[in-house]
Motif scaffolding. Structure first.
Motif, PDB file in Angstrom:
ATOM      1  N   SER A  49       0.830  -1.203   0.000  1.00  0.00           N
ATOM      2  CA  SER A  49       0.000   0.000   0.000  1.00  0.00           C
ATOM      3  C   SER A  49       0.868   1.259   0.000  1.00  0.00           C
ATOM      4  O   SER A  49       0.511   2.264  -0.637  1.00  0.00           O
ATOM      5  N   SER A  53      -3.730  -2.218  -7.093  1.00  0.00           N
ATOM      6  CA  SER A  53      -3.022  -3.079  -6.149  1.00  0.00           C
ATOM      7  C   SER A  53      -4.049  -3.853  -5.343  1.00  0.00           C
ATOM      8  O   SER A  53      -5.153  -3.363  -5.069  1.00  0.00           O
ATOM      9  N   CYS A  55      -9.931   6.292   1.098  1.00  0.00           N
ATOM     10  CA  CYS A  55      -9.210   6.159  -0.175  1.00  0.00           C
ATOM     11  C   CYS A  55      -9.941   6.928  -1.282  1.00  0.00           C
ATOM     12  O   CYS A  55     -11.144   6.726  -1.489  1.00  0.00           O
ATOM     13  N   TRP A  74      -7.700   0.032  -5.288  1.00  0.00           N
ATOM     14  CA  TRP A  74      -6.991  -0.641  -4.182  1.00  0.00           C
ATOM     15  C   TRP A  74      -7.945  -1.652  -3.563  1.00  0.00           C
ATOM     16  O   TRP A  74      -8.921  -1.283  -2.923  1.00  0.00           O
ATOM     17  N   ALA A 103       1.879   1.503  -3.600  1.00  0.00           N
ATOM     18  CA  ALA A 103       0.757   1.889  -4.456  1.00  0.00           C
ATOM     19  C   ALA A 103       0.426   3.369  -4.317  1.00  0.00           C
ATOM     20  O   ALA A 103       0.050   4.029  -5.291  1.00  0.00           O
ATOM     21  N   MET A 157      -3.538   7.676  -3.000  1.00  0.00           N
ATOM     22  CA  MET A 157      -3.811   6.595  -3.951  1.00  0.00           C
ATOM     23  C   MET A 157      -4.353   7.177  -5.256  1.00  0.00           C
ATOM     24  O   MET A 157      -5.250   8.017  -5.253  1.00  0.00           O
TER      25      MET A 157
END
Length: 415
Positions: A251, A263, A345, A322, A254, A318
């Motif tokens: 993470s 990811s 996110c 994800w 990513a 991000m």
């Protein structure tokens, strides 16, 4: 006098560890037999059954697994000399993973650990030389050292760039466990796989590359740069896959490598500060991670550093979908922390959650046994990303019957 290494709790509770190991067996702290057998296949079951019969205390782990690894290495060499290359590659593969298991309990820099790691590499190299697909040892420059990796191309690769996954395991799962000997979920879907050990993980600390809270961010840049220099890698179709503590590390990558198209992370370690895994679970977790960080003699410094293990400041960066795969009764990282990250996110952050699933999503949990295979689910989801299929926010919640119930995403509750 040699300074004490590892956390105080490891030394104070060592007798408890030995007692629990005698009653619960090799999997007292995690299902190491299950996750090691996954890439090896059923032919290795006997090795672990023998190990279980011989190991009665923590000190037995290294010599027993070393003996088993050496037996397999001898069988591999005999088979190769006789021209039985398929048998040889299988024995080499098993030997490498048994050496890796023998390395796990050694939490100090020493000649014994280096020797075991050299033997592991030699055996995996033997497997790679005889494998049914291209397997290449890779050392990616990183600071004053390197990131060790194995680069796999799918069976039947005929040239040209292919979609590629950067793959890492957790704190106890080195790169050799990332790709199955046969029928690998990613290779079968045409992925090339760069299976690597990042800072502090697997081989990396043996070669002097230790963990820091930001080291994996720098490692991500080195990995992507390496991929851009390889003609077999389609740099426009890169994705990431990380398990256990790799769910944290991948993470980090990513969030800081916008070229990744997506990811997938699972078996989560998302609790800020990692209190559950380091202070409430078996002290073996903290003992190993202290060595991984080069702080095996300074628990206070490690505790201060661990407070910086926190994805919340990064998740907002991000730029690609994800996926999070978790059990809702994870004993090492409460699942609410993963829900909170998914809610924060900015890109689609779907979740696959197993009812009563513990950290390793191991059997015989009914939802895990009867529901979708989480590696298959992740591989298909990442394949969609490289094919340009749009992702969305949802929670696929797996019931004990194996049925999947589509539930609202935590972003909806956060609105």
């Amino acid at each position: 006098m040699k300074p004490t290494s590892g956390p105080r709790r490891w030394h104070e509770q060592r007798w408890i560890t030995d007692s629990v190991l005698r009653t619960d067996g090799l999997e007292w702290d995690q299902p190491r037999v299950a996750y090691t057998l996954r890439p090896m296949g059923v032919d290795a079951t006997a090795d672990f059954r023998v190990a279980e019969s011989r190991i009665h205390k923590f000190a037995d782990l290294v010599p027993v697994f070393t003996d088993l690894a050496e037996r397999r290495r001898n069988l591999a060499e005999e088979a190769e000399a006789a021209g039985r290359t398929v048998a040889a590659r299988e024995h080499y593969f098993h030997a490498a993973l048994l050496y890796a298991t023998a390395e796990w309990p050694i939490w100090e820099d020493c000649e014994r650990l280096t020797r075991l790691d050299d033997l592991k590499n030699a055996c995996y190299g033997g497997y790679g030389r005889l494998a049914d697909h291209h397997v290449e040892r890779v050392e990616i420059p990183f600071g004053d050292g390197f990131i060790p990796a194995w680069f796999h191309l799918p069976v039947g690769y005929a040239g040209g760039p292919v979609h590629t996954v950067l793959s890492c395991g957790g704190m106890d799962a080195p790169k050799e466990l990332n790709v199955n000997m046969y029928g690998d979920k990613f290779l079968e879907r045409g992925f090339a796989v760069l299976a690597f050990d990042g800072p502090g993980q697997g081989e990396a600390p043996v070669r002097g590359v230790k963990f820091t809270p930001t080291a994996w961010i720098d490692a991500g840049a080195a990995l992507v740069d390496w991929c851009r220099g390889r003609p077999e890698v389609d740099e426009d179709r890169l994705v990431g896959f990380g398990l256990s503590f790799g769910s944290y590390w991948m993470s980090q990558i990513a969030a800081t490598q916008p070229s990744l198209l997506g990811s997938a992370v699972g078996l989560v370690c998302h609790e800020p500060g990692c209190h559950m895994i380091f202070e409430m679970a078996s002290p073996s977790f903290k003992a190993r991670y202290m060595w991984m960080s080069g702080l095996e003699h300074d628990e206070a410094a490690f505790d201060e550093m661990a407070r910086e293990i926190d994805l919340r400041p990064l998740v907002g960066r991000m730029s690609a979908p994800w996926l999070v795969v978790a059990g809702d009764e994870d004993e090492l990282s409460p699942v609410e922390h993963s829900y909170d990250l998914a809610a924060a996110c900015p890109t689609p952050a779907p979740m696959l959650v197993y009812q009563q699933g513990r950290h390793a999503l191991s059997l015989p949990t009914p939802s895990v046994a009867l529901g979708p295979n989480w590696v298959t689910y992740s591989a298909d989801w990442l394949l969609d990303r490289v094919h340009g299929v749009p992702a969305d926010d949802h929670v696929d919640y797996v019931l004990p019957t194996g049925a999947v119930e589509r539930r609202p995403h935590p972003k909806e509750a956060a609105r």
